[in-house]
Design a protein around this motif. Structure first.
Motif, PDB file in Angstrom:
ATOM      1  N   ALA A  62      -0.621 -14.046 -31.213  1.00 40.57           N
ATOM      2  CA  ALA A  62       0.638 -13.462 -31.633  1.00 40.57           C
ATOM      3  C   ALA A  62       1.607 -14.489 -32.201  1.00 40.57           C
ATOM      4  O   ALA A  62       2.447 -14.148 -33.032  1.00 40.57           O
ATOM      5  N   ARG A  63       1.532 -15.721 -31.780  1.00 38.96           N
ATOM      6  CA  ARG A  63       2.422 -16.786 -32.226  1.00 38.96           C
ATOM      7  C   ARG A  63       1.622 -18.080 -32.267  1.00 38.96           C
ATOM      8  O   ARG A  63       0.528 -18.160 -31.729  1.00 38.96           O
ATOM      9  N   GLN A  64       2.206 -19.108 -32.872  1.00 38.89           N
ATOM     10  CA  GLN A  64       1.551 -20.402 -32.859  1.00 38.89           C
ATOM     11  C   GLN A  64       2.575 -21.527 -32.950  1.00 38.89           C
ATOM     12  O   GLN A  64       3.676 -21.340 -33.444  1.00 38.89           O
ATOM     13  N   ILE A  65       2.168 -22.679 -32.423  1.00 42.72           N
ATOM     14  CA  ILE A  65       2.947 -23.910 -32.509  1.00 42.72           C
ATOM     15  C   ILE A  65       2.164 -24.817 -33.452  1.00 42.72           C
ATOM     16  O   ILE A  65       0.937 -24.906 -33.358  1.00 42.72           O
ATOM     17  N   ALA A  66       2.846 -25.504 -34.362  1.00 34.62           N
ATOM     18  CA  ALA A  66       2.164 -26.366 -35.329  1.00 34.62           C
ATOM     19  C   ALA A  66       2.732 -27.777 -35.275  1.00 34.62           C
ATOM     20  O   ALA A  66       3.916 -27.975 -34.990  1.00 34.62           O
ATOM     21  N   TRP A  67       1.875 -28.758 -35.545  1.00 30.99           N
ATOM     22  CA  TRP A  67       2.303 -30.141 -35.643  1.00 30.99           C
ATOM     23  C   TRP A  67       1.337 -30.884 -36.540  1.00 30.99           C
ATOM     24  O   TRP A  67       0.248 -30.412 -36.842  1.00 30.99           O
ATOM     25  N   ARG A  68       1.731 -32.049 -36.996  1.00 32.21           N
ATOM     26  CA  ARG A  68       0.920 -32.827 -37.923  1.00 32.21           C
ATOM     27  C   ARG A  68       0.354 -34.044 -37.197  1.00 32.21           C
ATOM     28  O   ARG A  68       1.043 -34.702 -36.427  1.00 32.21           O
TER      29      ARG A  68
ATOM     30  N   ILE B 105       1.392 -15.550 -39.188  1.00 36.97           N
ATOM     31  CA  ILE B 105       1.914 -15.187 -37.875  1.00 36.97           C
ATOM     32  C   ILE B 105       3.119 -16.091 -37.604  1.00 36.97           C
ATOM     33  O   ILE B 105       3.214 -17.172 -38.176  1.00 36.97           O
ATOM     34  N   PRO B 106       4.052 -15.657 -36.758  1.00 38.96           N
ATOM     35  CA  PRO B 106       5.212 -16.492 -36.476  1.00 38.96           C
ATOM     36  C   PRO B 106       4.796 -17.885 -35.993  1.00 38.96           C
ATOM     37  O   PRO B 106       3.934 -18.026 -35.128  1.00 38.96           O
ATOM     38  N   THR B 107       5.409 -18.916 -36.597  1.00 39.52           N
ATOM     39  CA  THR B 107       5.040 -20.303 -36.336  1.00 39.52           C
ATOM     40  C   THR B 107       6.288 -21.127 -36.054  1.00 39.52           C
ATOM     41  O   THR B 107       7.308 -20.948 -36.707  1.00 39.52           O
ATOM     42  N   TRP B 108       6.174 -22.032 -35.066  1.00 40.99           N
ATOM     43  CA  TRP B 108       7.264 -22.947 -34.744  1.00 40.99           C
ATOM     44  C   TRP B 108       6.720 -24.359 -34.716  1.00 40.99           C
ATOM     45  O   TRP B 108       5.565 -24.590 -34.385  1.00 40.99           O
ATOM     46  N   PRO B 109       7.591 -25.346 -35.016  1.00 39.05           N
ATOM     47  CA  PRO B 109       7.165 -26.737 -34.865  1.00 39.05           C
ATOM     48  C   PRO B 109       7.084 -27.126 -33.397  1.00 39.05           C
ATOM     49  O   PRO B 109       7.671 -26.469 -32.548  1.00 39.05           O
ATOM     50  N   TRP B 110       6.364 -28.199 -33.133  1.00 38.89           N
ATOM     51  CA  TRP B 110       6.206 -28.719 -31.783  1.00 38.89           C
ATOM     52  C   TRP B 110       7.578 -28.967 -31.176  1.00 38.89           C
ATOM     53  O   TRP B 110       8.438 -29.566 -31.791  1.00 38.89           O
ATOM     54  N   GLY B 111       7.790 -28.499 -29.973  1.00 48.20           N
ATOM     55  CA  GLY B 111       9.040 -28.697 -29.274  1.00 48.20           C
ATOM     56  C   GLY B 111      10.078 -27.615 -29.510  1.00 48.20           C
ATOM     57  O   GLY B 111      11.134 -27.631 -28.908  1.00 48.20           O
ATOM     58  N   MET B 112       9.800 -26.666 -30.399  1.00 46.54           N
ATOM     59  CA  MET B 112      10.761 -25.606 -30.683  1.00 46.54           C
ATOM     60  C   MET B 112      10.167 -24.224 -30.444  1.00 46.54           C
ATOM     61  O   MET B 112      10.665 -23.238 -30.939  1.00 46.54           O
ATOM     62  N   GLY B 113       9.082 -24.141 -29.712  1.00 51.37           N
ATOM     63  CA  GLY B 113       8.386 -22.877 -29.530  1.00 51.37           C
ATOM     64  C   GLY B 113       9.160 -21.855 -28.721  1.00 51.37           C
ATOM     65  O   GLY B 113      10.201 -22.144 -28.145  1.00 51.37           O
ATOM     66  N   PRO B 114       8.634 -20.631 -28.671  1.00 58.16           N
ATOM     67  CA  PRO B 114       9.266 -19.584 -27.875  1.00 58.16           C
ATOM     68  C   PRO B 114       9.147 -19.865 -26.380  1.00 58.16           C
ATOM     69  O   PRO B 114       8.461 -20.786 -25.962  1.00 58.16           O
ATOM     70  N   SER B 115       9.794 -19.055 -25.591  1.00 55.20           N
ATOM     71  CA  SER B 115       9.866 -19.248 -24.148  1.00 55.20           C
ATOM     72  C   SER B 115       8.479 -19.317 -23.504  1.00 55.20           C
ATOM     73  O   SER B 115       7.645 -18.428 -23.719  1.00 55.20           O
ATOM     74  N   PRO B 116       8.214 -20.345 -22.689  1.00 50.85           N
ATOM     75  CA  PRO B 116       6.917 -20.443 -22.015  1.00 50.85           C
ATOM     76  C   PRO B 116       6.729 -19.381 -20.939  1.00 50.85           C
ATOM     77  O   PRO B 116       5.626 -19.195 -20.440  1.00 50.85           O
ATOM     78  N   ASP B 117       7.805 -18.688 -20.566  1.00 47.59           N
ATOM     79  CA  ASP B 117       7.668 -17.610 -19.593  1.00 47.59           C
ATOM     80  C   ASP B 117       7.035 -16.375 -20.226  1.00 47.59           C
ATOM     81  O   ASP B 117       6.416 -15.567 -19.541  1.00 47.59           O
TER      82      ASP B 117
END
Length: 125
Positions: free
Chosen positions: A51-57, A18-30
């Motif tokens: 539908a989407r996810q934010i990932a961090w280590r 599923i679409p993934t972004w790093p912490w701090g670069m995610g899609p619009s919170p709205d």
């Protein structure tokens, strides 16, 4: 501001499914929100898939925060009398001190802290 890792940047979802972004670069919170953010807005996911996810280590490994579409979220269900009754029934089922009939006792002693032999009355060694 922490530098976002490119390791998790996968907006097409090829690497993680599923679409993934790093912490701090995610899609619009709205448009997208975590379950906790939905709850704060009085909403719930309502059965929609992640539908989407934010990932961090972290030290424990990779962590993920799942995101849901805000526009597809449903309002939270109100607490009914039956739901309140079931919560009260579950609360009453907790262990109660047989001597003082107080709420919830520690399993270690078998009596509440105010009873003789309880943690509150143990003599310092």
């Amino acid at each position: 501001m922490p530098r976002a890792s490119r390791r998790y940047f996968d907006p097409e979802g090829k690497k993680y499914g599923i679409p993934t972004w790093p912490w701090g670069m995610g899609p619009s919170p709205d448009e997208w929100a975590t379950p906790r953010q939905l709850t704060a807005r009085g909403l719930r996911p309502g059965g929609q898939p992640v539908a989407r996810q934010i990932a961090w280590r972290t030290r424990r490994g990779d962590r993920f925060a799942y995101l849901y579409r805000v526009e597809q979220a449903l309002p939270k269900r109100p607490m009914t009398e039956a739901r309140w009754a079931s919560i009260h029934k579950a609360t009453r089922a907790r262990r109660i001190c047989p001597t003082l009939q107080t709420y919830e006792i520690p399993r270690r002693y078998g009596v509440c802290n105010d009873c003789p032999g309880g943690a509150g009355n143990q003599a310092a060694a």
